[in-house]
Design an enzyme around this catalytic site. Structure first.
Site, PDB file in Angstrom:
ATOM      1  N   HIS A  41      -0.638 -10.333  -0.279  1.00 36.63           N
ATOM      2  CA  HIS A  41       0.625  -9.727   0.174  1.00 36.63           C
ATOM      3  C   HIS A  41       0.997 -10.246   1.559  1.00 36.63           C
ATOM      4  CE1 HIS A  41      -0.169  -6.316  -2.843  1.00 36.63           C
ATOM      5  NE2 HIS A  41       0.766  -7.122  -3.318  1.00 36.63           N
ATOM      6  N   GLU A  64       0.574  -8.318   5.160  1.00 32.00           N
ATOM      7  CA  GLU A  64      -0.742  -7.774   5.513  1.00 32.00           C
ATOM      8  C   GLU A  64      -1.495  -8.778   6.390  1.00 32.00           C
ATOM      9  OE1 GLU A  64      -2.211  -6.578   1.634  1.00 32.00           O
ATOM     10  OE2 GLU A  64      -0.434  -5.342   1.298  1.00 32.00           O
ATOM     11  N   ARG A 103       6.596  -8.352   1.156  1.00 32.21           N
ATOM     12  CA  ARG A 103       5.303  -8.162   0.449  1.00 32.21           C
ATOM     13  C   ARG A 103       5.023  -9.240  -0.597  1.00 32.21           C
ATOM     14  NH1 ARG A 103       1.928  -3.838  -1.900  1.00 32.21           N
ATOM     15  NH2 ARG A 103       1.861  -3.951  -4.170  1.00 32.21           N
ATOM     16  N   HIS A 140      -6.774  -6.762   1.522  1.00 30.71           N
ATOM     17  CA  HIS A 140      -5.420  -6.266   1.777  1.00 30.71           C
ATOM     18  C   HIS A 140      -5.444  -5.385   3.026  1.00 30.71           C
ATOM     19  CE1 HIS A 140      -3.432  -6.993  -2.286  1.00 30.71           C
ATOM     20  NE2 HIS A 140      -4.700  -7.287  -2.556  1.00 30.71           N
ATOM     21  N   GLU A 173      -9.037  -2.537   1.692  1.00 33.11           N
ATOM     22  CA  GLU A 173      -7.838  -2.218   2.480  1.00 33.11           C
ATOM     23  C   GLU A 173      -8.299  -2.030   3.920  1.00 33.11           C
ATOM     24  OE1 GLU A 173      -4.691  -2.092   1.433  1.00 33.11           O
ATOM     25  OE2 GLU A 173      -4.846  -1.844  -0.745  1.00 33.11           O
TER      26      GLU A 173
HETATM   27  N1  ING Z   1      -2.169  -1.864  -1.755  1.00 35.81           N
HETATM   28  C1  ING Z   1      -2.550  -2.234  -3.083  1.00 35.81           C
HETATM   29  C2  ING Z   1      -1.366  -2.597  -3.959  1.00 35.81           C
HETATM   30  O1  ING Z   1      -1.403  -3.689  -4.514  1.00 35.81           O
HETATM   31  C3  ING Z   1      -4.062  -1.582  -4.846  1.00 35.81           C
HETATM   32  C4  ING Z   1      -3.305  -1.124  -3.694  1.00 35.81           C
HETATM   33  C5  ING Z   1      -5.353  -1.994  -4.680  1.00 35.81           C
HETATM   34  C6  ING Z   1      -3.492  -1.637  -6.071  1.00 35.81           C
HETATM   35  C7  ING Z   1      -6.066  -2.463  -5.751  1.00 35.81           C
HETATM   36  C8  ING Z   1      -4.200  -2.098  -7.136  1.00 35.81           C
HETATM   37  C9  ING Z   1      -5.499  -2.510  -6.965  1.00 35.81           C
HETATM   38  O2  ING Z   1      -0.445  -1.808  -4.128  1.00 35.81           O
HETATM   39  C10 ING Z   1      -1.628  -2.732  -0.894  1.00 35.81           C
HETATM   40  N2  ING Z   1      -1.604  -2.344   0.399  1.00 35.81           N
HETATM   41  O3  ING Z   1      -1.225  -3.798  -1.222  1.00 35.81           O
HETATM   42 ZN    ZN Z   2      -1.702  -5.591  -0.422  1.00 35.90          ZN
END
Ligand code: ING
Ligand code: ZN
Length: 258
Positions: free
Chosen positions: A19, A22, A77, A147, A221
């Site tokens: 993303h 990030e 994003r 992320h 994260e």
């Molecule tokens: N959060 C993730 C996202 O893609 C996530 C959360 C993690 C989703 C793992 C699915 C699997 O929405 C961020 N910050 O991108």
């Molecule tokens: Zn992310």
């Protein structure tokens, strides 16, 4: 990164910057590489890992999106592929993989931030990751995707709340890593499966790697837990990178021995 070996080596794949916005994730991948290069000579655990394992680090998977977040839109994003005859840009690369693709927590509409793309692995960036991982199978021990934000270590799955076969071992390994992070700078990282501690999603990369039997598949994260969100202050970059390097090293030690 790894030592040459006559034996068949195992692999571990780490990616950052799926993303665009990030930024701390992208910083972390570079930090991790530097730490491994600088520390291996004096670190017996790391030497053991590098004898058996090659570590593949993708420092920024979503290059176009990342650049766009610097030049045009800080909170972008997705990637930058054109859709709807050029009226709309960007697929959410973490919704583009073959894991119950576009069934939950994803949208078929390009104008959303969770656009799953026109088909499974439609994007060059997803294809690139798949083309790296597939030929390394079945020797890939672990896939870590980095992320921000929220301070979590997330286990599969995103698409179901059912526990995976090795759920308890994945929890134990993540809990140990989180304990080391807490001890270093006092930051708490929450552990759990994505669908339980966050929300339902489909097509994310760590669910795909889990489903092709990459046993230790985790989504990190990084900081923070909401105060600054994606705009993590510069003075937290180093400590964030330090604590997460410790977490990854702790995981590598376990993964290499099991
Ligand atoms: N959060 C993730 C996202 O893609 C996530 C959360 C993690 C989703 C793992 C699915 C699997 O929405 C961020 N910050 O991108
Ligand atoms: Zn992310």
């Amino acid at each position: 990164i790894g030592y040459p070996s006559d034996k068949q080596k195992k692999s571990i794949v780490v990616d950052c910057g799926i993303h665009a916005r990030e930024w701390i994730a992208v910083a972390f991948c570079q930090w991790l590489v530097r730490e491994i290069i600088n520390k291996h000579r004096s670190d017996a655990v790391l030497q053991n890992v590098l004898r058996q394992v090659d570590i593949y680090v993708i420092p920024v998977l979503n290059v176009d999106g990342y650049i766009y977040s610097w030049t045009d839109e800080r909170l972008w994003r997705k990637n930058r592929s054109p859709h709807d005859n050029g009226a709309c840009y960007g697929v959410d690369l973490n919704r583009n993989f073959d894991a119950r693709w576009c069934t939950t927590g994803a949208s078929p509409n390009c104008s959303t931030n969770t656009f799953c793309g026109p088909e499974i692995a439609s994007e060059l960036e997803s294809q690139g990751l798949i083309a790296l991982i597939n030929p390394l199978r079945p020797n890939v021990l672990s896939y870590l995707t980095i992320h921000s934000y929220g301070q979590y270590i997330l286990l599969p799955h995103g698409y179901t709340r059912d526990e995976s076969q090795n759920h308890q071992e994945l929890m134990d390994v993540a809990n140990k890593a989180a304990a080391k992070m807490l001890a270093l700078h006092g930051k708490r990282y929450t552990i759990g499966s994505t669908s339980v501690v966050l929300y339902n999603t489909s097509g994310n990369s760590a669910d795909w790697t889990t489903d092709i039997n990459i046993k230790f598949s985790y989504t990190y994260e990084l900081r923070d837990n909401g105060t600054h969100g994606f705009l993590l202050p510069e003075d937290q970059i180093k400590d964030t990178c330090d604590e997460n390097t410790l977490a990854v090293m702790s995981m590598l030690e376990h993964i290499n021995e099991n």
